[in-house]
Motif scaffolding. Structure first.
Motif, short mmCIF file in Angstrom:
data_model
loop_
_atom_site.label_atom_id
_atom_site.label_comp_id
_atom_site.label_asym_id
_atom_site.label_seq_id
_atom_site.Cartn_x
_atom_site.Cartn_y
_atom_site.Cartn_z
N GLY A 303 0.79 -1.29 0.11
CA GLY A 303 -0.01 0.29 -0.11
C GLY A 303 0.73 1.25 -0.17
N GLY A 304 1.90 1.43 0.77
CA GLY A 304 2.73 2.21 0.89
C GLY A 304 3.55 2.59 -0.38
N ALA A 305 3.89 1.52 -1.19
CA ALA A 305 4.63 1.80 -2.28
C ALA A 305 3.60 2.41 -3.50
CB ALA A 305 5.24 0.56 -3.06
N ALA A 306 2.23 1.52 -3.42
CA ALA A 306 1.38 2.29 -4.44
C ALA A 306 0.93 3.53 -4.37
CB ALA A 306 0.10 1.29 -4.10
N ILE A 307 0.89 4.17 -3.15
CA ILE A 307 0.76 5.67 -2.79
C ILE A 307 1.82 6.68 -3.21
CG2 ILE A 307 0.80 7.42 -0.92
CD1 ILE A 307 -0.74 5.41 0.57
N GLN A 308 2.95 6.06 -3.25
CA GLN A 308 4.18 6.86 -3.64
C GLN A 308 4.28 6.75 -5.22
OE1 GLN A 308 7.74 6.68 -0.99
NE2 GLN A 308 6.76 4.71 -0.44
N VAL A 309 3.65 5.77 -5.89
CA VAL A 309 3.76 5.92 -7.18
C VAL A 309 2.97 7.08 -8.02
CG1 VAL A 309 2.77 4.47 -9.41
CG2 VAL A 309 3.81 3.21 -7.45
N VAL A 310 2.11 7.44 -7.20
CA VAL A 310 1.07 8.39 -7.77
C VAL A 310 1.74 9.73 -7.28
CG1 VAL A 310 -1.07 9.48 -7.77
CG2 VAL A 310 -0.96 7.04 -7.89
N THR A 311 2.00 9.84 -5.98
CA THR A 311 2.33 11.13 -5.26
C THR A 311 3.77 11.67 -5.65
OG1 THR A 311 2.94 9.84 -3.27
CG2 THR A 311 0.69 10.62 -3.09
N LEU A 312 4.58 10.68 -5.81
CA LEU A 312 5.94 11.22 -6.13
C LEU A 312 5.74 11.78 -7.43
CD1 LEU A 312 8.80 8.70 -5.23
CD2 LEU A 312 8.55 11.20 -4.76
N VAL A 413 10.16 9.96 -12.69
CA VAL A 413 10.97 8.94 -12.84
C VAL A 413 10.95 8.20 -11.25
CG1 VAL A 413 13.36 7.82 -12.89
CG2 VAL A 413 12.50 9.75 -14.44
N GLY A 414 10.95 8.82 -10.30
CA GLY A 414 11.01 8.63 -8.66
C GLY A 414 9.75 7.55 -8.61
N GLY A 415 8.72 8.19 -9.19
CA GLY A 415 7.41 7.61 -8.87
C GLY A 415 7.50 6.26 -9.61
N ALA A 416 7.84 6.37 -10.96
CA ALA A 416 8.04 5.08 -11.78
C ALA A 416 8.95 3.95 -11.08
CB ALA A 416 8.56 5.33 -13.26
N LEU A 417 9.94 4.18 -10.38
CA LEU A 417 10.69 3.48 -9.79
C LEU A 417 9.91 2.52 -8.63
CD1 LEU A 417 14.10 5.04 -9.35
CD2 LEU A 417 13.57 3.23 -10.84
N MET A 418 8.74 3.04 -8.15
CA MET A 418 7.82 2.13 -7.20
C MET A 418 7.20 1.34 -7.87
SD MET A 418 8.33 3.63 -4.14
CE MET A 418 9.13 4.90 -3.53
N ILE A 419 6.99 1.33 -9.09
CA ILE A 419 6.24 0.33 -10.06
C ILE A 419 6.77 -1.14 -9.88
CG2 ILE A 419 5.23 -0.52 -12.05
CD1 ILE A 419 4.78 2.22 -12.77
N PRO A 420 8.25 -1.34 -10.17
CA PRO A 420 8.90 -2.41 -9.89
C PRO A 420 8.82 -3.11 -8.65
CG PRO A 420 10.32 -1.11 -10.97
CD PRO A 420 9.15 -0.11 -10.58
N ILE A 421 8.78 -2.30 -7.47
CA ILE A 421 8.62 -2.83 -5.96
C ILE A 421 7.25 -3.47 -5.91
CG2 ILE A 421 8.20 -1.96 -3.83
CD1 ILE A 421 10.25 0.25 -4.24
N LEU A 422 6.15 -3.13 -6.85
CA LEU A 422 4.97 -3.81 -6.69
C LEU A 422 5.14 -5.05 -7.32
CD1 LEU A 422 2.68 -0.71 -7.29
CD2 LEU A 422 3.17 -1.70 -4.97
N VAL A 423 5.81 -5.05 -8.34
CA VAL A 423 5.92 -6.42 -8.97
C VAL A 423 6.83 -7.40 -8.27
CG1 VAL A 423 6.61 -7.35 -10.99
CG2 VAL A 423 5.73 -5.22 -11.25
N LEU A 424 7.90 -6.64 -7.60
CA LEU A 424 9.03 -7.76 -6.85
C LEU A 424 7.99 -8.26 -5.63
CD1 LEU A 424 12.18 -5.85 -7.06
CD2 LEU A 424 11.91 -8.02 -7.96
N LEU A 425 7.30 -7.41 -4.84
CA LEU A 425 6.50 -7.89 -3.77
C LEU A 425 5.36 -8.66 -4.15
CD1 LEU A 425 6.34 -4.72 -1.88
CD2 LEU A 425 7.99 -6.61 -1.30
#
Length: 438
Positions: A303-312, A413-425
């Motif tokens: 949930g925290g990573a998903a929030i940061q995808v958008v807000t960053l 770019v910072g927000g986009a880097l959160m997307i791989p985290i969601l995939v990995l998790l």
């Protein structure tokens, strides 16, 4: 757990980390200008900032493993002693070279955070670990709230004038040296408190079973690569790296953004960053525990990573969003004018800070669960190293994107880097790192 009063020990560690970060935070508004005073360019000043994280990357696993083999208390005392020396050297630096040496020594001593995390793991039960690490995160947040404010206080003209009137002539007093000496004094007091009240959390029989770090031939990079090949732990280390790398775009470029978009200087930015620090402290210190009990660490990380995808990604576009908000004038009789874009920026920074706090604390908790009782220091050292490595190279990339492409690029770019985290998790076998998350 062998500590007689774990709650008291937890409070002591909280205080130690808070005071340590307070001393560090004092110099946040000073370091860039200090470098420029020696004729450095902005790029060299950025290297000075990054040198702290680079040394922290090298030192954190080593200090963590020493704490496994020799105990947490000696490592914490050693690191505090080194920090006192570093801040004193920072204050008397007569050249840019000495400034770099002091900054690098401070970074090496800053690797003690992994030891503090391991200490928390030693004295808390598995089901209470998220709450304990959340309190440690709150100490971080509070240190960054009050530290820069104190730095600005000690760098102010009235305080400098008062110091010159009472200190001997051989003591250098300036807007750069006085905050440095204040940081050294605060850290020195912290050292005295820790020496007298901090108990050891690892009994001798446990330390004796830990490998002697002096005989390890693995480099920090080799240890990190080894962790990446470990089932479960490798995914968490990569996720921690990406979170730190992405968030470093905000940390390193935020003042550039507000200066360009709103013509804000240090005072206005300090108010905004203080608000962000308060949000981080409240979430990490008060909300993470109850939220973990309800949802589990895994869901909070996602949930925290998903929030940061958008807000960053939305942060640089706050002026556009602000056009939907009416003008409100001044919030207080003194302070910056809160134009609509700034209100929108604060509205974005609130969930961004919330999401980052959830992600960091929950990832640390999962790391703790993935490691054995005798490997807590080493495991936290690895994740701390991953974060330090990210904060070494992240600002350089973010600055390049800001300059070459535009003000919005590092944040998107910072927000986009959160997307791989969601995939990995999403691909992580949760049973390998936790047995209690729902």
């Amino acid at each position: 757990m062998t500590v007689e009063n774990p709650r008291r020990a937890l409070g002591v560690v909280f205080f130690i980390v808070f005071i340590d970060l307070l001393g560090f935070g004092i110099l946040i508004p000073v370091i860039p200008l200090y470098a420029l005073s020696f004729g450095a360019t902005e790029f060299v000043g950025s290297l000075l900032i990054a040198s702290y994280s680079a040394m922290q990357f090298l030192a954190a696993p080593f200090l963590g493993r020493i704490s496994d083999a020799r105990g947490r208390r000696p490592v914490l005392l050693l690191s505090l002693s080194g920090s006192v020396i570093a801040w004193l050297l920072f204050g008397v630096a007569g050249s840019l070279t000495v400034l770099f040496v002091a900054r690098m020594l401070a970074g090496a001593m800053g690797g003690n955070i992994a030891t503090a995390q391991a200490y928390i793991a030693d004295i808390t039960a598995a089901e209470d670990r998220a709450k304990g690490l959340g309190l440690l995160g709150a100490a971080f947040g509070l240190g960054f709230v009050f530290g820069p404010a104190l730095g600005g206080f000690f760098a102010s003209e009235p305080v400098i004038a008062a110091a010159r009137s009472v200190l001997p002539a051989f003591v250098p007093v300036s807007e750069f040296s006085l905050p440095s000496f204040a940081a050294a004094l605060i850290t020195g007091c912290n050292l005295v408190v820790a020496f007298f009240v901090l108990p050891e959390s690892r009994p001798p029989e446990v330390r004796d079973r830990s490998p002697d770090p002096r005989y390890s031939r693995e480099s920090r990079v080799e240890l990190l690569l080894s962790a990446l090949r470990t089932r479960g732990l490798g995914t968490l280390v990569v996720s921690f790296f990406l979170v730190s790398f992405a968030f470093s775009a905000l940390e390193s470029q935020f003042i550039f953004l507000t200066n360009d978009q709103y013509s804000y200087g240090a005072t206005e930015n300090a108010l905004i960053l203080t608000y962000v620090g308060i949000v981080l402290a409240v979430v990490q210190g008060g909300l993470v525990g109850p939220l973990t009990n309800r949802f589990g660490e895994y869901r909070l990380v996602v949930g925290g990573a998903a929030i940061q995808v958008v807000t960053l990604a939305v942060v640089p576009f706050s002026p556009v969003l602000g056009r939907l908000v009416p003008e409100v004038g001044r919030l207080l009789p003194v302070g910056p004018t809160l134009v609509p874009g700034v209100l929108a920026l604060l509205a974005v920074m609130t969930p961004l800070s919330f999401g980052n706090a959830l992600t960091n604390v929950s990832l640390n908790t999962l790391v703790s669960r993935s490691a054995g009782d005798e490997e807590q220091g080493g495991a936290f050292g690895l994740t701390q190293s991953a974060g330090s490595l990210a904060r070494t190279f992240g600002p350089a990339l973010a600055g390049g994107l800001y300059t070459a492409i535009g003000f919005w690029a590092p944040f998107v770019v910072g927000g986009a880097l959160m997307i791989p985290i969601l995939v990995l998790l999403g691909r992580l076998d949760r049973k390998t790192v936790t047995a209690t998350t729902a």
